[in-house]
Write an enzyme that holds these catalytic residues in place. Structure first.
Site, PDB file in Angstrom:
ATOM      1  CG  ASN A  16      35.413  30.733  44.052  1.00  0.00           C
ATOM      2  OD1 ASN A  16      36.335  30.003  44.803  1.00  0.00           O
ATOM      3  ND2 ASN A  16      36.085  31.522  43.195  1.00  0.00           N
ATOM      4  CB  ILE A  94      37.242  49.336  45.765  1.00  0.00           C
ATOM      5  CG1 ILE A  94      38.148  48.738  44.722  1.00  0.00           C
ATOM      6  CG2 ILE A  94      37.999  49.810  47.054  1.00  0.00           C
ATOM      7  CD1 ILE A  94      39.087  49.954  44.213  1.00  0.00           C
ATOM      8  CG  LEU A  95      34.389  45.794  50.114  1.00  0.00           C
ATOM      9  CD1 LEU A  95      34.517  44.617  50.844  1.00  0.00           C
ATOM     10  CD2 LEU A  95      32.674  46.036  50.001  1.00  0.00           C
ATOM     11  CG  ASN A 109      38.478  38.773  48.067  1.00  0.00           C
ATOM     12  OD1 ASN A 109      37.458  38.363  47.758  1.00  0.00           O
ATOM     13  ND2 ASN A 109      39.642  39.305  47.797  1.00  0.00           N
ATOM     14  CG  HIS A 111      43.337  38.569  44.772  1.00  0.00           C
ATOM     15  ND1 HIS A 111      42.713  39.411  44.024  1.00  0.00           N
ATOM     16  CD2 HIS A 111      44.523  38.667  44.092  1.00  0.00           C
ATOM     17  CE1 HIS A 111      43.383  40.231  43.193  1.00  0.00           C
ATOM     18  NE2 HIS A 111      44.543  39.610  43.357  1.00  0.00           N
ATOM     19  CB  SER A 138      45.837  34.212  48.374  1.00  0.00           C
ATOM     20  OG  SER A 138      47.041  34.184  47.387  1.00  0.00           O
ATOM     21  CG  ASP A 147      42.929  42.112  46.321  1.00  0.00           C
ATOM     22  OD1 ASP A 147      42.064  41.690  46.570  1.00  0.00           O
ATOM     23  OD2 ASP A 147      43.125  42.707  44.952  1.00  0.00           O
TER      24      ASP A 147
HETATM   25  C1  GAR Z   1      37.432  34.095  40.912  1.00  0.00           C
HETATM   26  O1  GAR Z   1      38.492  33.851  39.959  1.00  0.00           O
HETATM   27  C2  GAR Z   1      37.811  34.887  42.173  1.00  0.00           C
HETATM   28  O2  GAR Z   1      39.111  34.597  42.511  1.00  0.00           O
HETATM   29  C3  GAR Z   1      37.883  36.255  41.284  1.00  0.00           C
HETATM   30  O3  GAR Z   1      37.106  36.353  40.472  1.00  0.00           O
HETATM   31  C4  GAR Z   1      36.478  35.205  40.279  1.00  0.00           C
HETATM   32  C5  GAR Z   1      35.230  34.852  40.341  1.00  0.00           C
HETATM   33  O4  GAR Z   1      34.548  33.912  39.675  1.00  0.00           O
HETATM   34  N1  GAR Z   1      38.002  37.257  42.348  1.00  0.00           N
HETATM   35  C6  GAR Z   1      38.497  38.474  42.165  1.00  0.00           C
HETATM   36  O5  GAR Z   1      39.409  38.771  41.320  1.00  0.00           O
HETATM   37  C7  GAR Z   1      38.521  39.590  43.397  1.00  0.00           C
HETATM   38  N2  GAR Z   1      39.720  40.520  43.481  1.00  0.00           N
HETATM   39  P1  GAR Z   1      33.369  32.823  40.363  1.00  0.00           P
HETATM   40  O6  GAR Z   1      32.210  34.041  40.495  1.00  0.00           O
HETATM   41  O7  GAR Z   1      32.976  31.914  39.182  1.00  0.00           O
HETATM   42  O8  GAR Z   1      33.532  32.463  41.669  1.00  0.00           O
END
Ligand code: GAR
Length: 224
Positions: A16, A94-95, A109, A111, A138, A147
Site C-alpha cells: 500500500n 492498536i493505538l 487506515n 483494513h 475499506s 477498525d
Molecule cells: C494490507 O492488507 C492491509 O489492509 C492490512 O495489512 C496489509 C499490509 O500489507 N492491514 C490491516 O490488517 C490493518 N488492520 P502491505 O504492507 O503490503 O501494504
C-alpha cells in the site's frame, strides 16, 4: 497554498505504501511525502521508502515499556515532520485514544474487510470460513474504536470456490487496496474530504453510505 504532506505508518511489506509513493510521484496525489515510520526494523516497506527518497524512521515498539509510552514517542516523531495527513498502511498496532484524538480527522487506515464486518485480524480466513460470497477492503477515518471509524471507500470482489486465504488476500490487495487507498488520499490531499461529528463529507456532501470503488471508477471513466 502549498500541497499537504503525508506521513505513512507501516509494519510490513509496504505494498500500500508503494501505491501511495507512486501516486505522489506521478502527481495523482497532489501532496509531498513527509516521512515513513515503521514499528519494525525489518519492515520491507522501509526499503521502498528509501528508494523513493523519502525520510524513514524506525520506532521499535519493543523498546518501550507500554502502549502509552510508545504512542507518545510516535507522536513526537511524527510531529517533527508536521504531516497534514497520516496514513496507516499495514501498521499493525492498536493505538491509544490519546494518539488517535491528536490526529482526529486527518488519519486514515486501510483494513482488509468490508467493514463493519471482520474488524481485527485474519479477515480473509474469517470470510472464507463464513462462506461469504464477497470480500473486500475499506479505507476509513481512524477513531478510537479499533477498525470502527467512518468508512470512506470500499471495494469488493467475488470469492471463488477455489480461493485460499492467500489467493483471496492477493486479489483484494491488487484489485481493491492498491486502487482504493491512493484515491482516498488524493481526495484528502485536495481538501475534498472532511470528517464531521455526523459523518464523512466529500465535496461538502454527506456520505450516507461508504462509496463503492466500482461506482467511483465508473464515474471517473465517464468524466474522461
Ligand atoms: C494490507 O492488507 C492491509 O489492509 C492490512 O495489512 C496489509 C499490509 O500489507 N492491514 C490491516 O490488517 C490493518 N488492520 P502491505 O504492507 O503490503 O501494504
Amino acid at each position: 497554498m502549498s500541497s499537504p504532506s503525508i506521513a505513512v505508518l507501516i509494519s510490513g511489506t509496504g505494498r500500500n505504501l508503494q501505491a501511495i509513493l507512486d501516486a505522489v510521484a506521478n502527481g495523482d496525489i497532489d501532496a509531498s511525502m513527509a516521512v515513513v515510520i515503521s514499528n519494525r526494523p525489518d519492515a520491507g516497506g522501509l526499503q521502498r521508502a528509501s528508494e523513493a527518497g523519502v525520510c524513514i524512521e524506525v520506532l521499535n515498539h519493543s523498546d518501550y515499556p507500554d502502549r502509552e509510552a510508545y504512542d507518545l514517542a510516535l507522536a513526537e516523531a511524527l510531529d517533527r515532520y508536521h504531516p497534514d495527513i497520516i496514513a496507516l498502511a499495514g501498521f499493525m498496532r492498536i493505538l491509544t485514544p490519546g494518539f488517535v484524538t491528536r490526529y482526529a480527522g486527518r488519519m486514515f487506515n486501510i483494513h482488509p474487510s468490508l467493514l463493519p464486518k471482520y474488524r481485527g485480524l485474519h479477515t480473509h480466513r474469517r470470510a472464507l470460513e463464513a462462506g461469504d460470497a464477497e470480500h473486500g477492503a475499506s479505507v476509513h477515518y481512524v477513531t478510537p474504536e479499533l477498525d470502527g471509524g467512518p468508512v470512506v471507500l470500499q471495494g469488493s470482489i467475488q470469492i471463488r470456490s477455489q480461493d485460499t486465504e492467500a489467493s483471496l488476500a492477493q486479489r483484494i490487495m491488487r484489485e481493491v487496496e492498491l486502487k482504493a487507498y491512493p484515491l482516498v488520499l488524493k481526495w484528502a490531499a485536495a481538501g475534498r474530504l472532511r470528517l464531521h461529528s455526523d459523518g464523512v463529507y466529500l465535496d461538502d456532501k454527506p456520505l450516507t453510505a461508504p462509496l463503492k470503488l466500482d461506482d467511483v471508477n465508473l464515474i471517473t471513466k465517464e468524466n474522461r
